[in-house]
Design an enzyme around this catalytic site. Structure first.
Site, PDB file in Angstrom:
ATOM      1  N   LYS A   1      -4.201  -5.024   2.453  1.00 13.39           N
ATOM      2  CA  LYS A   1      -3.317  -4.250   3.315  1.00 13.39           C
ATOM      3  C   LYS A   1      -4.172  -3.379   4.232  1.00 13.39           C
ATOM      4  O   LYS A   1      -5.064  -2.658   3.780  1.00 13.39           O
ATOM      5  CB  LYS A   1      -2.384  -3.385   2.468  1.00 13.39           C
TER       6      LYS A   1
ATOM      7  N   CYS B   1       4.450  -4.716   2.542  1.00 14.27           N
ATOM      8  CA  CYS B   1       5.386  -3.592   2.561  1.00 14.27           C
ATOM      9  C   CYS B   1       5.714  -3.180   3.993  1.00 14.27           C
ATOM     10  O   CYS B   1       6.115  -3.984   4.807  1.00 14.27           O
ATOM     11  CB  CYS B   1       4.828  -2.443   1.734  1.00 14.27           C
TER      12      CYS B   1
ATOM     13  N   GLU C   1       5.062  -7.526  -3.866  1.00 14.37           N
ATOM     14  CA  GLU C   1       3.918  -6.634  -3.696  1.00 14.37           C
ATOM     15  C   GLU C   1       3.469  -6.046  -5.030  1.00 14.37           C
ATOM     16  O   GLU C   1       4.287  -5.645  -5.858  1.00 14.37           O
ATOM     17  CB  GLU C   1       4.308  -5.499  -2.749  1.00 14.37           C
TER      18      GLU C   1
END
Length: 534
Positions: free
Chosen positions: A355, A408, A291
């Protein structure tokens, strides 16, 4: 034994004031041992048995069903939750100490404030269960249904944070993970609380035999279904074979935050990517970086794209976490997204996604205008923080494989009946747990990622800057990977297969059916309790 437990339960029921409060805290804290890295799931038998007896002490007389009884029940549940979440989430404060001069003052908010907020859900659960409380098996059913609903609420209220849901405590190893495909995380949480709380019946004896019988039946089904699914999975996959290289650079988070040696960080990723395969091994088809691993805006650095192209061989693709910027109108600051790119051997960006579920206080500040007055800002220093993506896009590779992307902690949220997930071949999860060092955090995150593989029936590729990179099979077993603090690259070959259909209704449907059955049992028991004049 029953006589001793009856005496012990009687003493606990008679506790009041500080004694009751301290025991509720300790009971919750002890239950946190069920979470990684300890994974002592039996701790929850102790915790929920004590919680039932503490709730018995509130009083089950219908005449005391007023607000005082509900407040007492809420307080017991809240203290139980406070102990559970402080003991299980204290490590969140480690992220603040990376820039202690700026954020150390907020340490109590992370270590105590977050658990205090999360504990409200458990307080609501015990207050709700109090409405159906009786003296037999019905109160166990009421508590189980209430906790299942609380965990469901915790997954979406105020953006949601279902970390360390009780159900995870009943699924520490693969043979115990398979039931999540049937009942989902929330259904497993409800059923787990029922089983964990049944030992409380040894003290009161009423409902003991049917309670023990039901608990044993659930445990037998839990282990039996798990063993059956693991047996079915032994069949060789008939799908495409793919070799994945996981790159785990293990760069200290303080180095990433300083952002002073960006070239060295980038070069380290390139070096690990260019390593030859192990003797006799296949050339990787997919290379995965963690990430936000590229320390600059990639689209503004064409030279960086050419450097990536130089290390990728023909046919290889790189799946990497990065920061994406989007220009706005003149005079307005650009928007920044936590993203994933797919890059081919010619340096072309083939696919991208952003995201969707941002981390509060890490990537954005909720109620920003209000909280900034108190000095509360993002841990990630970006103007305005990150912007949430509008939708999650599947990442399509040149060989036709479709990757379902999770960045994440997005991996901890149950994806109930997600159409994009059903169309995917693999799940890819890029993360950076270096924020939390050598604490329980990375291990807890890893367990929840493994559960995503089981829940979806798909292989999951997980790549972390530090802690823990691995490929996980559809039964939650670790195929291979790199442990916490390990630096390197790991090549893993997979033979894909279609998800094994269990022929059962969806986990979402089954969760509500379990909840309805538990509440029905609690209501019937409650009505019978009232009719007896108790």
């Amino acid at each position: 034994m029953e006589l001793r437990m009856e005496r012990l339960a009687g003493r606990i029921m008679l506790l009041g004031g500080w004694g009751r409060a301290v025991l509720a805290l300790l009971a919750g804290a002890f239950g946190a041992l069920a979470m990684p890295p300890v994974s002592f799931f039996a701790a929850l038998f102790f915790s929920f048995t004590l919680l039932v007896w503490l709730m018995d002490g509130v009083g089950s007389n219908p005449e005391r069903m007023g607000s005082r009884g509900l407040r007492s029940a809420f307080l017991i549940g809240w203290l139980f939750g406070l102990g559970y979440f402080v003991a299980g989430l204290w490590w969140v404060g480690a992220a603040l100490l990376l820039e202690a001069d700026e954020f150390a003052w907020a340490l109590p908010l992370a270590v105590l404030g977050l658990p205090a907020v999360l504990a409200i859900f458990y307080g609501v659960a015990t207050a709700f269960a109090r409405l159906f409380w009786s003296d037999g098996l019905g109160r166990i059913a009421a508590l189980a249904a209430a906790f299942g609903l609380a965990e469901w609420l915790r997954s979406f209220v105020a953006t949601g944070f279902p970390w360390n849901a009780i159900g995870y405590g009943a699924m520490p190893v693969p043979v115990m993970m398979q039931s999540v495909r049937v009942f989902g995380l929330f259904g497993m949480s409800a059923l787990s609380v029922f089983v964990f709380a049944v030992p409380a019946l040894f003290a009161t004896r009423r409902g003991l035999r049917p309670g023990i019988a039901l608990a044993l039946l659930l445990l037998a089904g839990h282990f039996g279904y798990g063993a059956y699914q693991l047996h079915l999975s032994e069949a060789t996959g008939d799908g495409q074979e793919v070799t994945v290289r996981l790159v785990q650079p293990a760069i200290d988070q303080s180095v990433k935050l300083q952002n002073s040696d960006r070239v060295a960080v980038f070069e380290k990723h390139l070096r690990l990517t260019a390593l030859p395969p192990e003797a006799g091994g296949r050339q990787p088809d997919i290379i995965v970086w963690p990430e936000t691993t590229i320390p600059f805006i990639l689209t503004e650095n064409p030279d960086a794209l050419q450097r990536i192209a130089a290390v990728l061989k023909e046919g290889q693709v790189l799946v990497t976490g990065t920061v994406r910027s989007e220009e706005q109108a003149a005079g307005e600051a650009p928007l920044y997204y936590n993203s994933i790119y797919v890059i081919d051997h010619s340096g072309q960006i083939l696919s991208a996604t952003d995201k969707v579920h941002l981390t509060p206080f890490g990537e954005y500040v909720p109620w920003e205008n209000l909280l900034k007055r108190f000095g509360i800002e993002n841990l990630v220093a970006l103007p305005g923080g990150f912007t949430a993506g509008a939708r999650r896009n599947l990442l399509t590779l040149p060989n036709g494989l479709k990757l379902y992307p999770l960045i994440c902690y997005e991996v901890i949220f149950p994806q109930v009946e997600d159409e994009a997930l059903s169309q995917s071949d693999l799940i890819v999860n890029v993360t950076n747990d270096a924020w939390f060092g050598n604490t329980p955090g990375p291990y807890q995150h890893f367990l929840q990622a493994r559960m995503k593989a089981v829940e979806s029936g798909r292989f999951l590729i997980r790549d972390a800057n530090n802690g823990i990179s691995a490929t996980i099979d559809p039964q939650g077993r670790v195929v291979s990977g790199l442990g916490l603090n390990a630096e390197g690259a790991k090549d893993i070959s997979l033979r894909l297969r279609k998800p094994i259909e269990n022929g059962l209704p969806s986990p979402n449907y089954n969760f509500w059916m379990v909840t309805a059955l538990l509440l029905s049992g609690a209501v019937i028991s409650r009505l019978g309790f009232v009719s007896k004049g108790n």
